[in-house]
Design a protein around this motif. Structure first.
Motif, PDB file in Angstrom:
ATOM      1  N   SER A 115     -37.910 -78.847 -12.156  1.00  0.00           N
ATOM      2  CA  SER A 115     -39.153 -79.527 -11.772  1.00  0.00           C
ATOM      3  C   SER A 115     -40.053 -79.697 -12.989  1.00  0.00           C
ATOM      4  O   SER A 115     -39.906 -78.997 -13.992  1.00  0.00           O
ATOM      5  CB  SER A 115     -39.880 -78.740 -10.679  1.00  0.00           C
ATOM      6  OG  SER A 115     -39.092 -78.639  -9.511  1.00  0.00           O
ATOM      7  N   GLU A 116     -40.988 -80.626 -12.866  1.00  0.00           N
ATOM      8  CA  GLU A 116     -41.860 -80.954 -13.984  1.00  0.00           C
ATOM      9  C   GLU A 116     -43.246 -80.355 -13.809  1.00  0.00           C
ATOM     10  O   GLU A 116     -43.717 -80.169 -12.692  1.00  0.00           O
ATOM     11  CB  GLU A 116     -41.992 -82.473 -14.133  1.00  0.00           C
ATOM     12  CG  GLU A 116     -40.717 -83.166 -14.592  1.00  0.00           C
ATOM     13  CD  GLU A 116     -40.941 -84.643 -14.824  1.00  0.00           C
ATOM     14  OE1 GLU A 116     -41.926 -85.188 -14.265  1.00  0.00           O
ATOM     15  OE2 GLU A 116     -40.151 -85.260 -15.564  1.00  0.00           O
ATOM     16  N   ARG A 121     -45.419 -84.383 -19.931  1.00  0.00           N
ATOM     17  CA  ARG A 121     -44.708 -83.581 -18.938  1.00  0.00           C
ATOM     18  C   ARG A 121     -43.652 -82.714 -19.611  1.00  0.00           C
ATOM     19  O   ARG A 121     -43.073 -83.107 -20.631  1.00  0.00           O
ATOM     20  CB  ARG A 121     -44.043 -84.481 -17.886  1.00  0.00           C
ATOM     21  CG  ARG A 121     -45.031 -85.238 -17.013  1.00  0.00           C
ATOM     22  CD  ARG A 121     -44.295 -86.090 -15.980  1.00  0.00           C
ATOM     23  NE  ARG A 121     -45.226 -86.799 -15.117  1.00  0.00           N
ATOM     24  CZ  ARG A 121     -45.740 -86.305 -14.006  1.00  0.00           C
ATOM     25  NH1 ARG A 121     -45.414 -85.075 -13.627  1.00  0.00           N
ATOM     26  NH2 ARG A 121     -46.561 -87.008 -13.262  1.00  0.00           N
ATOM     27  N   ARG A 138     -40.273 -79.972 -18.562  1.00  0.00           N
ATOM     28  CA  ARG A 138     -39.352 -79.498 -17.530  1.00  0.00           C
ATOM     29  C   ARG A 138     -38.251 -78.692 -18.189  1.00  0.00           C
ATOM     30  O   ARG A 138     -37.973 -78.855 -19.382  1.00  0.00           O
ATOM     31  CB  ARG A 138     -38.761 -80.645 -16.718  1.00  0.00           C
ATOM     32  CG  ARG A 138     -37.810 -81.529 -17.494  1.00  0.00           C
ATOM     33  CD  ARG A 138     -37.285 -82.678 -16.644  1.00  0.00           C
ATOM     34  NE  ARG A 138     -36.561 -82.205 -15.481  1.00  0.00           N
ATOM     35  CZ  ARG A 138     -35.263 -81.911 -15.473  1.00  0.00           C
ATOM     36  NH1 ARG A 138     -34.557 -82.004 -16.602  1.00  0.00           N
ATOM     37  NH2 ARG A 138     -34.665 -81.519 -14.379  1.00  0.00           N
ATOM     38  N   VAL A 161     -40.907 -70.733 -15.487  1.00  0.00           N
ATOM     39  CA  VAL A 161     -39.889 -71.498 -14.764  1.00  0.00           C
ATOM     40  C   VAL A 161     -39.113 -70.516 -13.896  1.00  0.00           C
ATOM     41  O   VAL A 161     -38.366 -69.672 -14.411  1.00  0.00           O
ATOM     42  CB  VAL A 161     -38.955 -72.239 -15.734  1.00  0.00           C
ATOM     43  CG1 VAL A 161     -37.921 -73.055 -14.962  1.00  0.00           C
ATOM     44  CG2 VAL A 161     -39.756 -73.151 -16.656  1.00  0.00           C
TER      45      VAL A 161
END
Length: 457
Positions: free
Chosen positions: A91-92, A142, A144, A181
């Protein structure tokens, strides 16, 4: 740093003065300075006043640019906002950078750069035009990652250039953020198995579980309290009315065991068996917390989740969302252990192993299978998800080894609901299948907090 909070704008290097500015002269600036000095020397030798004025202009221009730029770097501040600060794998998250010009002068050309680990993507760079006095510029990028972990963001670096390209200075800000994360969790179905287990995982009778036990620590009397709950001995000791605390219902308990032994898994990366086991443990822990269980996260090294109660269980004393966040943060950085056995985890479970046990095992040899079988003795019910490292390394091309099938059979004979996990399997489907097998064999699993007997959710 919390998501959405701007970082402090301290400068990492506040000394150096003009020497720092002169060190920032570009090739053009140094060339102008050298040409100016040479022209001034020649003018002095030849007695040419016009050449002297040209030399002074060439030498002074880069010095003026360096001085102005050095003052500008102290009046430009930067901050960072990270939202969200905790994301699942794949996911970002969005990072917003803000630049403020607090001076009374326009800035020159600016280049903004933020340091990020390579696993989050390329290092972001932004070129900004002149910023007016009191002006603000905002940019965003962004990040990720397909790998779990805690990744630092920063420091933020600002490169300033003067309009003539004579000087180039870099300013660094000390503010850092951390992106966590976490393993991706999978929603699991709520199941209920028929069985004769008590309604609560701690093994107490259902009537006790529903009623709870009085807290022997009294509290002060409050308006509306039942006078029949007055604790007269404490009242006499404290000189004021003291009442017994309200009855506290007992919660079902669940232990999620994660096998992290390095020798139990093959391969690495997002699609490896170990990452599947970590994600499965996270999904099971979050699911059981949402169903009202007190959950303990345990590894093969016998290390329970930090921040739980004295026995390692989390949930009753804090909100389920906080407990889930703490567990996911722990699983975000969990790594292989160098231990070769499950004996430490067995010792912990033997001391307080009542309730539901959900285990995620890697390869099990004969000795470790025997240890895992003994773990079942103290649990109301036990469900094991066993990953064959060789099968995962082959990508599921060949069938499960006969020895792996024997390990599953031995676990089932010991009372486990044991499930083989093929490569790429969905935990929700295996969870449903485990519930059906447990119901079919009459296995008893710890009940839910509603007090119904013989169920696991």
């Amino acid at each position: 740093m919390p998501a959405g909070a701007p970082g402090p704008v301290e400068e990492s290097d506040t000394k150096g003065g003009l020497r720092t500015a002169l060190n920032g002269l570009t090739t053009r600036g140094r060339s102008f300075l050298a040409a100016g000095v040479a022209a001034a020397v020649c003018a002095y030798v030849l007695g040419q006043d016009d050449l002297l004025r040209v030399g002074l202009l060439l030498a002074v221009l880069p010095l003026i640019c360096a001085t102005v730029l050095h003052r500008t770097r102290h009046t430009v501040s930067g901050s960072r906002r990270l939202s969200p600060s905790r994301v699942p794998t794949g996911s970002e998250a969005r990072v917003r950078l803000r630049l403020d010009n607090a001076s009374r002068l326009h800035t020159g050309l600016l280049m903004l750069q933020d340091r990020v680990p390579y696993v989050l993507g390329p290092r972001p760079r932004f070129v900004l035009d002149r910023v007016e006095p009191g002006g603000v510029r905002e940019v965003s990028y962004r990040v990720r990652s397909d790998l779990r972990g805690r990744y630092p963001l920063g420091p933020l670096q600002l490169q300033l250039n003067d309009p003539f390209g004579m000087c180039e200075l870099t300013r660094s800000f000390s503010a850092h953020d951390t992106l966590v994360v976490i393993p991706r969790t999978e929603p699991l179905p709520a199941l209920r198995l028929a069985g004769a287990a008590a309604g609560y995982g701690d093994g107490r009778h259902r009537s006790q579980a529903l009623a709870g036990e009085d807290d022997i620590i009294p509290r002060g009397y409050r308006h509306g309290d039942d006078l029949r709950r007055v604790h007269w001995r404490s009242t006499a000791r404290h000189g004021e009315l003291m009442v017994r605390r309200e009855e506290q219902p007992q919660r079902a308990r669940c232990t999620v065991l994660l096998d992290t032994r390095r020798t139990a898994y093959r391969g690495a990366g997002p699609g490896s068996a170990f990452e599947w086991a970590v994600s499965g443990a996270a999904s099971a822990a979050v699911h059981m917390l949402e169903r009202g269980f007190s959950v303990r996260l345990l590894t093969d090294e016998g290390s329970p989740l930090p921040g739980g109660s004295a026995d390692g269980f989390a949930g009753p004393a804090q909100e389920s969302a906080d407990s889930a966040g703490l567990m996911l943060d722990t699983l975000a950085v969990v790594d292989h252990s160098d231990g070769g056995g499950l004996s430490r985890a067995y010792d912990v479970l033997r001391g307080s192993g009542e309730g539901l046990l959900v285990a995620f095992f890697g390869d099990l040899d004969e000795e470790q299978t025997a240890v895992a079988a003994r773990m079942r003795q103290r649990s109301r019910a036990a469900v094991a998800f066993v990953l064959d490292g060789d099968e995962w390394a082959r990508g599921g091309e060949a069938g499960t080894r006969a020895t792996a099938a024997d390990r599953l059979r031995l676990l089932r004979e010991a009372g486990w609901t044991a499930m083989a996990v093929p490569p790429g399997a969905e935990l929700a489907r295996l969870w449903q299948q485990a519930g059906q097998e447990g119901a079919g064999t009459g296995s008893s699993v710890a009940g839910s907090t509603t007090g119904h007997s013989g169920g696991w959710s």
